[in-house]
Write a protein that holds these residues in place. Structure first.
Motif, PDB file in Angstrom:
ATOM      1  N   THR A  84       0.844  -1.208   0.000  1.00  9.95           N
ATOM      2  CA  THR A  84       0.000   0.000   0.000  1.00  9.95           C
ATOM      3  C   THR A  84       0.872   1.248   0.000  1.00  9.95           C
ATOM      4  OG1 THR A  84      -1.589  -1.246   1.314  1.00  9.95           O
ATOM      5  CG2 THR A  84      -1.912   1.129   1.219  1.00  9.95           C
ATOM      6  N   ILE A  85       1.924   1.217   0.803  1.00 11.21           N
ATOM      7  CA  ILE A  85       2.834   2.370   0.879  1.00 11.21           C
ATOM      8  C   ILE A  85       3.575   2.550  -0.457  1.00 11.21           C
ATOM      9  CG2 ILE A  85       4.946   3.233   1.990  1.00 11.21           C
ATOM     10  CD1 ILE A  85       3.875   2.229   4.640  1.00 11.21           C
ATOM     11  N   LEU A  86       3.985   1.431  -1.066  1.00  9.05           N
ATOM     12  CA  LEU A  86       4.691   1.515  -2.356  1.00  9.05           C
ATOM     13  C   LEU A  86       3.774   2.052  -3.456  1.00  9.05           C
ATOM     14  CD1 LEU A  86       6.863  -1.733  -2.256  1.00  9.05           C
ATOM     15  CD2 LEU A  86       7.613   0.624  -1.924  1.00  9.05           C
ATOM     16  N   LYS A  87       2.502   1.661  -3.411  1.00  8.95           N
ATOM     17  CA  LYS A  87       1.530   2.189  -4.391  1.00  8.95           C
ATOM     18  C   LYS A  87       1.380   3.698  -4.218  1.00  8.95           C
ATOM     19  CE  LYS A  87      -1.531  -1.679  -5.523  1.00  8.95           C
ATOM     20  NZ  LYS A  87      -1.594  -2.607  -4.364  1.00  8.95           N
ATOM     21  N   LYS A  88       1.328   4.136  -2.944  1.00 13.08           N
ATOM     22  CA  LYS A  88       1.201   5.566  -2.658  1.00 13.08           C
ATOM     23  C   LYS A  88       2.437   6.305  -3.189  1.00 13.08           C
ATOM     24  CE  LYS A  88       0.456   8.832   1.105  1.00 13.08           C
ATOM     25  NZ  LYS A  88       1.043   9.202   2.382  1.00 13.08           N
ATOM     26  N   ALA A  89       3.614   5.687  -3.019  1.00 12.30           N
ATOM     27  CA  ALA A  89       4.868   6.301  -3.477  1.00 12.30           C
ATOM     28  C   ALA A  89       4.884   6.478  -4.996  1.00 12.30           C
ATOM     29  CB  ALA A  89       6.059   5.460  -3.026  1.00 12.30           C
ATOM     30  N   GLU A  90       4.251   5.544  -5.702  1.00  7.12           N
ATOM     31  CA  GLU A  90       4.208   5.629  -7.171  1.00  7.12           C
ATOM     32  C   GLU A  90       3.442   6.857  -7.663  1.00  7.12           C
ATOM     33  OE1 GLU A  90       2.676   1.922  -8.700  1.00  7.12           O
ATOM     34  OE2 GLU A  90       4.364   0.840  -7.795  1.00  7.12           O
ATOM     35  N   GLN A  91       2.517   7.348  -6.828  1.00  2.15           N
ATOM     36  CA  GLN A  91       1.720   8.528  -7.213  1.00  2.15           C
ATOM     37  C   GLN A  91       2.507   9.835  -7.002  1.00  2.15           C
ATOM     38  OE1 GLN A  91      -1.444   7.466  -8.247  1.00  2.15           O
ATOM     39  NE2 GLN A  91      -0.643   5.462  -7.654  1.00  2.15           N
ATOM     40  N   GLU A  92       3.670   9.756  -6.350  1.00  2.48           N
ATOM     41  CA  GLU A  92       4.394  10.983  -5.972  1.00  2.48           C
ATOM     42  C   GLU A  92       5.684  11.115  -6.768  1.00  2.48           C
ATOM     43  OE1 GLU A  92       4.788  11.053  -1.712  1.00  2.48           O
ATOM     44  OE2 GLU A  92       2.702  10.460  -1.432  1.00  2.48           O
ATOM     45  N   SER A  93       6.057  12.367  -7.046  1.00  3.27           N
ATOM     46  CA  SER A  93       7.239  12.558  -7.888  1.00  3.27           C
ATOM     47  C   SER A  93       8.541  12.427  -7.092  1.00  3.27           C
ATOM     48  CB  SER A  93       7.181  13.931  -8.559  1.00  3.27           C
ATOM     49  OG  SER A  93       7.011  14.924  -7.572  1.00  3.27           O
TER      50      SER A  93
END
Length: 242
Positions: A84-93
């Protein structure tokens, strides 16, 4: 009552009610004032029952901690999973993940989470064993930040770092000798490891670090409290992003 099933103090209780994790609210029976009215109203909105309780009982429930007249029974803290945290990281530059290697002081963890929330840290990763988890003291010290920042508990930090590297994260550690934090290149996907209060980053984890960062100091005491060091580095990334 399990200690991990409660939060206390007006801020932590309010945040938990807002996050819908509260089950039952205990308010000191002779307490009056603005805070009481606010918390009472919020509990009513969230359909959480209130028990007016003697101060002595609240002190026993919190083992003598500063509860300000408010104790809330909550559901177990809901950890996120790493994916879940890695998915969130993918949305951020320019995501920053914080990895806490064996922190044992709940006040340090709480205060790190508070700064992490203030500086838009993407997520926090802590080990399951030989480290502090999210306890009532952590919730209270974080003034409710635990409800806003995803925290994952992992069995094996070393494997987690391999996963992060495979996802393109740069792994940074904190050490006495390293790149000064003022010259730290914070572009890209970052994972910052904060070591244990006394021993620092464990030897096997150090091997996986891409670059060590050091905080320049000129005083007599050549080390900073873990939460202060973490805060300085989180703000360094935050400053470079804004």
């Amino acid at each position: 009552m399990e200690k991990n099933d409660i939060v206390y103090g007006v801020h932590a209780v309010t945040e938990s009610l807002l996050a819908n994790t509260g089950n039952k609210l205990y308010i000191q029976e002779d307490l009056r004032g603005k805070n009481v009215d606010k918390v009472k109203q919020l509990a009513a909105e969230k359909k959480v029952s209130i028990s007016w309780t003697p101060k002595k009982t609240l002190q026993e429930m919190t083992e003598g901690a500063v509860h300000q007249g408010f104790v809330l029974r909550v559901s177990e803290f809901a950890y996120s999973d790493l994916q879940t945290i890695l998915k969130k990281a993918e949305q951020e530059s320019n995501p920053l993940l914080l990895i806490l290697d064996g922190l044992t002081d709940p006040h340090n963890l709480g205060s790190i989470l508070r700064t992490a929330d203030a500086t838009n840290v993407t997520g926090v990763i802590i080990p399951k064993h030989r480290a502090v988890g999210v306890t009532p003291v952590v919730s209270k010290t974080s003034t409710g930040a635990v409800e806003h920042i995803p925290i994952a508990r992992v069995t094996n930090l070393s494997q987690t770092l391999d996963t992060l590297k495979a996802q393109g994260f740069w792994i940074f550690g904190t050490d006495m000798n390293g790149t000064p934090s003022t010259k730290w290149n914070t572009a890209g996907k970052l994972a910052l490891i904060i070591g244990n209060e006394g021993k620092g980053i464990s030897a096997n984890i150090k091997k996986q670090v891409d670059e060590m960062i050091t905080i320049p100091m000129s005083g007599h005491v050549q080390s900073l409290n873990a939460s202060v060091a973490a805060a300085i580095l989180m703000y360094e990334v935050y400053r470079n992003r804004t």
